[in-house]
Design a protein around this motif. Structure first.
Motif, PDB file in Angstrom:
ATOM      1  N   PHE A 354       1.077  -1.284   0.310  1.00  0.00           N
ATOM      2  CA  PHE A 354      -0.384  -0.235   0.014  1.00  0.00           C
ATOM      3  C   PHE A 354       0.776   0.787   0.229  1.00  0.00           C
ATOM      4  O   PHE A 354       0.382   2.122  -0.773  1.00  0.00           O
ATOM      5  CB  PHE A 354      -0.718  -0.063   1.326  1.00  0.00           C
ATOM      6  N   ALA A 355       2.178   1.261   0.959  1.00  0.00           N
ATOM      7  CA  ALA A 355       2.911   2.652   0.625  1.00  0.00           C
ATOM      8  C   ALA A 355       3.348   2.726   0.067  1.00  0.00           C
ATOM      9  O   ALA A 355       3.357   3.655  -1.047  1.00  0.00           O
ATOM     10  CB  ALA A 355       4.058   2.104   2.101  1.00  0.00           C
ATOM     11  N   GLU A 356       3.778   1.736  -1.153  1.00  0.00           N
ATOM     12  CA  GLU A 356       4.184   1.917  -2.270  1.00  0.00           C
ATOM     13  C   GLU A 356       3.299   2.512  -3.262  1.00  0.00           C
ATOM     14  O   GLU A 356       3.150   3.443  -4.374  1.00  0.00           O
ATOM     15  CB  GLU A 356       5.203   0.120  -3.086  1.00  0.00           C
ATOM     16  N   GLU A 357       2.198   1.821  -3.671  1.00  0.00           N
ATOM     17  CA  GLU A 357       1.559   2.361  -4.759  1.00  0.00           C
ATOM     18  C   GLU A 357       1.128   4.190  -3.778  1.00  0.00           C
ATOM     19  O   GLU A 357       0.830   4.441  -4.705  1.00  0.00           O
ATOM     20  CB  GLU A 357      -0.033   1.551  -3.814  1.00  0.00           C
ATOM     21  N   HIS A 358       0.681   4.443  -2.838  1.00  0.00           N
ATOM     22  CA  HIS A 358       0.720   5.694  -2.179  1.00  0.00           C
ATOM     23  C   HIS A 358       1.413   6.601  -2.112  1.00  0.00           C
ATOM     24  O   HIS A 358       1.401   7.420  -1.164  1.00  0.00           O
ATOM     25  CB  HIS A 358      -0.512   5.635  -0.970  1.00  0.00           C
ATOM     26  N   ASP A 359       2.898   6.158  -2.091  1.00  0.00           N
ATOM     27  CA  ASP A 359       4.300   6.951  -1.870  1.00  0.00           C
ATOM     28  C   ASP A 359       4.031   8.135  -0.580  1.00  0.00           C
ATOM     29  O   ASP A 359       4.584   8.632   0.091  1.00  0.00           O
ATOM     30  CB  ASP A 359       3.919   8.747  -2.784  1.00  0.00           C
ATOM     31  N   ILE A 360       4.008   7.191   0.375  1.00  0.00           N
ATOM     32  CA  ILE A 360       4.070   6.744   1.531  1.00  0.00           C
ATOM     33  C   ILE A 360       5.472   6.379   2.505  1.00  0.00           C
ATOM     34  O   ILE A 360       6.272   5.271   1.982  1.00  0.00           O
ATOM     35  CB  ILE A 360       3.134   6.160   2.188  1.00  0.00           C
ATOM     36  N   PRO A 361       5.848   7.058   3.442  1.00  0.00           N
ATOM     37  CA  PRO A 361       7.500   6.572   3.405  1.00  0.00           C
ATOM     38  C   PRO A 361       7.851   5.217   4.597  1.00  0.00           C
ATOM     39  O   PRO A 361       6.596   5.031   4.723  1.00  0.00           O
ATOM     40  CB  PRO A 361       7.444   7.591   4.718  1.00  0.00           C
ATOM     41  N   ILE A 362       8.515   5.061   3.758  1.00  0.00           N
ATOM     42  CA  ILE A 362       8.957   3.502   4.533  1.00  0.00           C
ATOM     43  C   ILE A 362      10.224   3.740   6.081  1.00  0.00           C
ATOM     44  O   ILE A 362      11.092   3.570   5.286  1.00  0.00           O
ATOM     45  CB  ILE A 362       9.451   2.311   3.612  1.00  0.00           C
ATOM     46  N   THR A 363      10.036   3.314   7.505  1.00  0.00           N
ATOM     47  CA  THR A 363      10.823   3.354   8.219  1.00  0.00           C
ATOM     48  C   THR A 363      10.625   1.682   8.830  1.00  0.00           C
ATOM     49  O   THR A 363      10.272   1.229   9.243  1.00  0.00           O
ATOM     50  CB  THR A 363      10.347   4.411   8.885  1.00  0.00           C
ATOM     51  N   GLN A 364      12.279   1.636   8.821  1.00  0.00           N
ATOM     52  CA  GLN A 364      12.693   0.197   9.540  1.00  0.00           C
ATOM     53  C   GLN A 364      12.569   0.685  11.274  1.00  0.00           C
ATOM     54  O   GLN A 364      13.550   1.317  11.314  1.00  0.00           O
ATOM     55  CB  GLN A 364      13.782  -0.029   9.181  1.00  0.00           C
ATOM     56  N   VAL A 365      12.088  -0.184  11.695  1.00  0.00           N
ATOM     57  CA  VAL A 365      12.132  -0.408  13.383  1.00  0.00           C
ATOM     58  C   VAL A 365      12.790  -1.673  13.517  1.00  0.00           C
ATOM     59  O   VAL A 365      13.036  -1.536  15.121  1.00  0.00           O
ATOM     60  CB  VAL A 365      10.819   0.417  13.901  1.00  0.00           C
ATOM     61  N   VAL A 366      13.021  -2.129  12.797  1.00  0.00           N
ATOM     62  CA  VAL A 366      13.219  -3.421  13.542  1.00  0.00           C
ATOM     63  C   VAL A 366      14.007  -4.519  13.162  1.00  0.00           C
ATOM     64  O   VAL A 366      14.429  -3.765  11.303  1.00  0.00           O
ATOM     65  CB  VAL A 366      12.335  -5.064  13.318  1.00  0.00           C
ATOM     66  N   GLU A 367      15.533  -4.617  13.536  1.00  0.00           N
ATOM     67  CA  GLU A 367      16.624  -5.718  12.732  1.00  0.00           C
ATOM     68  C   GLU A 367      17.172  -6.873  13.199  1.00  0.00           C
ATOM     69  O   GLU A 367      15.924  -7.096  13.828  1.00  0.00           O
ATOM     70  CB  GLU A 367      17.633  -4.694  12.493  1.00  0.00           C
ATOM     71  N   PRO A 368      17.500  -7.975  11.815  1.00  0.00           N
ATOM     72  CA  PRO A 368      17.227  -9.057  12.666  1.00  0.00           C
ATOM     73  C   PRO A 368      18.822  -9.033  13.669  1.00  0.00           C
ATOM     74  O   PRO A 368      19.245  -8.792  14.020  1.00  0.00           O
ATOM     75  CB  PRO A 368      18.029  -9.613  11.373  1.00  0.00           C
ATOM     76  N   ALA A 369      18.061 -10.300  14.538  1.00  0.00           N
ATOM     77  CA  ALA A 369      18.735 -10.171  15.883  1.00  0.00           C
ATOM     78  C   ALA A 369      20.370 -10.648  15.638  1.00  0.00           C
ATOM     79  O   ALA A 369      20.317 -11.467  14.559  1.00  0.00           O
ATOM     80  CB  ALA A 369      18.217 -11.276  16.622  1.00  0.00           C
ATOM     81  N   PRO A 370      21.252 -10.755  16.176  1.00  0.00           N
ATOM     82  CA  PRO A 370      22.923 -11.149  15.890  1.00  0.00           C
ATOM     83  C   PRO A 370      22.667 -12.595  15.811  1.00  0.00           C
ATOM     84  O   PRO A 370      23.167 -13.112  14.847  1.00  0.00           O
ATOM     85  CB  PRO A 370      23.432 -11.054  17.011  1.00  0.00           C
TER      86      PRO A 370
END
Length: 894
Positions: A354-370
């Motif tokens: 949906f965000a891609e279709e409507h040009d909405i920002p994409i913000t990462q807040v979780v990254e893979p654990a070690p």
């Protein structure tokens, strides 16, 4: 001993199914073979899902009922008391539609269907206790639907409320969620697209039991895993958290999420088109109104999941304080969660699309654990959502928390609530149709809805009125009544119950179908339930089975059964019978096969045998005319085999020879194999074993004058093994053999396979294969003598020691034994054993191996028309004996 000659009798040896099948059906009925007394203790309860009264049986019915009948007969022969009843799922919209089309009424049409289908079932020889027959459209049955409705209401499990319902415009009735099928959301009956409407409806609050319905699935080990998974998915348990977002509209909107750890990454807020805030916005915003109208009017395939409209409003993200845009989006479902969500495109696939279709920002807040398999540097949330748990980033002071730790912290931080939600919705049972159980409520202007007193039940259906919409609304005289509480004028409820109510407890009514004070006898039902073996189509995996489980749990809680919380211990979903081209049978495709035609041409036993031989019960299979003819010919062959023996046309001898011992062991082993296969519902394997035994008996008869007792035992065993599947022919053979009573009530064969049978069978088959290889390789056209030699005792001892040894140096271990070391070729044999160590299996001792080969020598003699000589190692010449190994005799062909 010789039993006589075939000339002494002038009877036909073939059977005429048109004559024998009705005869044996009458005999079973007259002798009450399938009746079960009321005082039976914990009988084996075998049940097929009862049929809807469509008027005709199809091959799917025949397969379903043959499976349960064969198993019920098998258990009865094993000495079990067996409850195997039949009834009719006889309410429902199709009968009403058929009545309208034929200018008749649903009751007459349904009863005619029952008469027709009952006749067809009887012609198949199905062994039902017809004294326990029930029909859900009869007042003596649906009276108890009404009585149970009132007991559920007293238990707080009935509610009446305004519901947005699924409405089928073709059937003109409400559908439960489970009756709306596919992504296209069509009616399960007529495949018409379903509409959304809001009506006051009666519901059973099945959600009160959602947790138990889910957890108890783990204990249903006798159910197919796919059915349990379908129910798990339908119940749809989700453990998560609710948090409120404040909107610039002034509304505070609650969301439910399983990923509260991602809240710092929320970049937009989304409402379902049916959400009350979205509806309010539509009243003020033309763009929102146009979008909502378009979504509501469109078919599912006309709306893209990425479609949506910006409302011009914003929501405050409680984690960041930032305002994020509010959209109305079709991919947000009104009946999932709260119908609203905060969207985190970086960590949810649909949000990302949906965000891609409507040009909405994409913000990462979780990254893979070690410890994760994914390198954080390889994660690009702009390209695709990262949906796994991990470690928080860009989440202010919470960076470094695990997802689980963050979820636990954030519930308190953002004034949320941790809770469990279910996809399962309460069971809407109201139907605006005639042919169903009238809901026993009266609508009084002063008292509200009042239940009809028990002593006034059943509330019977009035005469059928041909009309559109709900015919009960047109039955004015029936509808007008008095209030049971105040005596004032009132109206009956004109909704009828969903017909799945009928099938949610019918299996209990079979326990005491004549009970007129209660729906079923509690003590008997508590003893006889649950159903031990239930068979029916996979299409009922959610609706019927879930509702039946719900009913059973409630009935236990309100003390109508004692300690029975699951209705069905073992469940089998039979596969479909397909047309010859592999497509589903249907009249429209012109590939249907009429059971009546098959019965007329070949007989019920042929149809039953072919169906059971074709595949395991849960597998689909294609109808095959050649297979039907093969099944018919096989039954004729079995009858001929038994008739020639019974007529004295088989010359017998009482001098017991090795060949007789071989056949006797095969008879016992076949009985053991078939028993195990019947127990595991692998009927096709059991029948294949019976076919192989018939073939063996015919070869035995043609090879020698068989031992009378062995041959008789073989024929009797075959008859018993076929009796559950081909009962009419089996009874005819039983009578021809002049056996006592009926084979339907005879004791099942002994199930103990001879000691060492599997090892001996493997020895014989390997030896026969080795003889064939030698004949083919050397090119021996007419062998005269086949000599077999068993390995000497010391080799057998070495083989035994090798299997038991855990020494690293097996050769050294074996050579430490004097009895082995002293043999001339011991070292070579020890080396062979070392090389084959991992593959060494059990073998017979020398004496048993000699006996097994001696018993089976006749098979080699018949195959190669050669004399077979079997020697012990001592009796064989040294060169031949030296080549023999345990389980692999030496072979010389001259």
């Amino acid at each position: 001993m010789t039993a006589g000659t075939g000339a002494q009798r002038d009877r036909e040896r073939g059977f005429d199914h048109r004559a024998i099948e009705p005869e044996w059906q009458r005999t079973w009925a007259d002798q009450g073979v399938f009746r079960i007394p009321d005082d039976a203790t914990d009988p084996e309860y075998v049940l097929a899902m009862f049929p809807y009264t469509s008027g005709d049986l199809h091959m799917g019915h025949v397969r379903n009922y043959t499976i349960t009948d064969a198993y019920a007969r098998f258990e009865r022969m094993r000495g079990e008391s067996v409850l195997h009843p039949m009834g009719w799922d006889s309410f429902g919209l199709p009968a009403e539609n058929a009545a309208n089309e034929r200018d008749t009424n649903p009751r007459d049409w349904t009863l005619d269907c029952i008469d027709s289908m009952k006749s067809q079932l009887k012609s198949m020889g199905f062994g039902y206790d017809w004294e326990r027959e029930v029909a859900t459209c009869e007042p003596e049955y649906y009276r108890w639907n009404q009585w149970l409705f009132e007991r559920f209401r007293e238990a707080g499990l009935v509610d009446r409320r305004a519901e947005e319902i699924n409405w089928c415009p073709s059937c003109e009735t409400v559908l439960a969620d489970e009756q709306v099928e596919g992504d296209e959301e069509v009616c399960w009956r007529c495949e018409t697209p379903v509409e959304a409407r809001e009506l006051d409806q009666w519901v059973l609050t099945i959600t009160d039991y959602a947790e138990e319905l889910l957890e108890a699935l783990d204990d249903l080990d006798g159910w197919p895993n796919n059915v349990r998974e379908m129910q798990r998915n339908w119940i749809g348990r989700q453990e998560g958290d609710s948090v409120e977002f404040d909107l610039t509209t002034g509304d505070s909107v609650e969301i439910f999420t399983t990923r509260l750890d991602t809240i710092h990454g929320a970049t937009f807020f989304a409402l379902s088109p049916g959400h009350e805030v979205a509806q309010g916005l539509a009243a003020e915003n033309d763009d929102v109104a146009d979008y909502v109208d378009r979504v509501e009017a469109a078919d599912d395939d006309e709306i893209d999941e990425t479609s949506g409209v910006f409302t011009g409003e914003y929501a405050e993200n409680p984690a960041t304080g930032e305002e994020i845009p509010v959209y109305v989006a079709d991919y947000v479902l009104e009946d999932v969660g709260t119908g609203a969500l905060y969207a985190v495109p970086a960590h949810d696939e649909r949000d990302h699309a949906f965000a891609e279709e409507h040009d909405i920002p994409i913000t990462q807040v979780v990254e893979p654990a070690p410890e994760a398999d994914v390198d954080p540097d390889e994660v690009d949330v702009q390209a695709a959502a990262y949906t796994e748990d991990g470690i928080l980033v860009d989440s202010a002071e919470y960076d470094g928390l695990t997802s689980e730790e963050a979820r636990e912290r954030f519930v308190d931080v953002f004034d949320g609530e941790h809770r469990v939600e279910f996809k399962l919705r309460d069971w809407l049972i109201s139907r605006q149709r005639y042919w169903g159980t009238p809901i026993p409520m009266v609508d009084c202007p002063d008292c509200g809805f009042v239940p009809v007193p028990d002593d006034e039940l059943p509330v019977e259906l009035p005469e059928f009125v041909h009309t559109t919409g709900n015919p009960l609304d047109a039955a004015t005289e029936w509808k007008e009544t008095t209030c049971p509480d105040c005596g004032g004028p009132a109206e009956r409820e004109t909704d009828t119950m969903d017909t799945f109510v009928d099938s949610s407890w019918y299996f209990l009514r079979y326990c005491s179908p004549d009970a007129d004070e209660v729906p079923f006898d509690t003590e008997r039902a508590s003893d006889w339930m649950p159903v031990d073996q239930y068979v029916g189509g996979i299409e009922h995996a959610v609706m019927h089975l879930l509702y039946a489980r719900f009913f059973t749990k409630v009935l236990d809680d309100i003390d109508l059964v004692d300690g029975v919380r699951e209705p069905f211990v073992n469940l089998t979903n039979q596969g479909m019978v397909l047309g010859e081209n592999g497509n589903k049978m249907s009249k429209s495709r012109g590939n249907g096969v009429s059971p009546e035609r098959i019965i007329e041409e070949y007989g019920a036993d042929t149809a039953r045998l072919f169906i059971m031989e074709a595949a395991q019960p849960e597998k689909d299979f294609a109808w095959n005319p050649e297979g039907v003819q093969s099944a018919h010919q096989f039954l004729q062959n079995v009858h001929d085999l038994a008739a020639t023996f019974a007529d004295g046309a088989v010359e017998t001898d009482d001098a017991r020879e090795p060949v007789d011992e071989y056949v006797a062991r095969e008879v016992a082993a076949t009985a053991a194999t078939a028993t195990a296969e019947f127990e595991d519902f692998r009927f096709n394997h059991a029948l294949q074993a019976a076919r192989e035994l018939v073939s063996l008996l015919r070869r035995y008869r043609d090879h020698t004058a068989p031992d009378a007792d062995v041959f008789a035992d073989g024929v009797v065993t075959v008859t018993k093994l076929l009796a559950p599947v081909a009962p009419h022919v089996a009874e005819e053979i039983w009578a021809r053999l002049d056996r006592e009573g009926l084979v339907a009530e005879a004791a099942w064969p002994s199930v103990d396979a001879p000691e060492g049978y599997e090892i001996a069978a493997r020895l014989v088959e390997n030896t026969r294969e080795d003889v064939r290889d030698i004949v083919d390789t050397v090119g021996i056209e007419d062998p005269e003598t086949v000599t077999l030699a068993v390995a000497p005792d010391w080799k057998h001892r070495a083989h035994e020691l090798a299997r038991e040894s855990d020494a690293d140096n097996l050769i050294g271990d074996l050579m430490s034994h004097d009895e082995i070391r002293e043999q001339g070729d011991a070292a070579d044999f020890a080396q062979d054993l070392q090389a084959e160590r991992e593959a060494l299996g059990d073998v017979l001792d020398p004496e048993a191996e000699l006996a097994a080969l001696d018993r089976a020598a006749w098979l080699v003699e018949r195959e190669f028309d050669a004399e077979v000589v079997v020697h012990s190692a001592d009796a064989a010449d040294d060169d031949l004996a030296a080549k023999a190994e345990p389980g692999r005799p030496a072979i010389r062909i001259d």
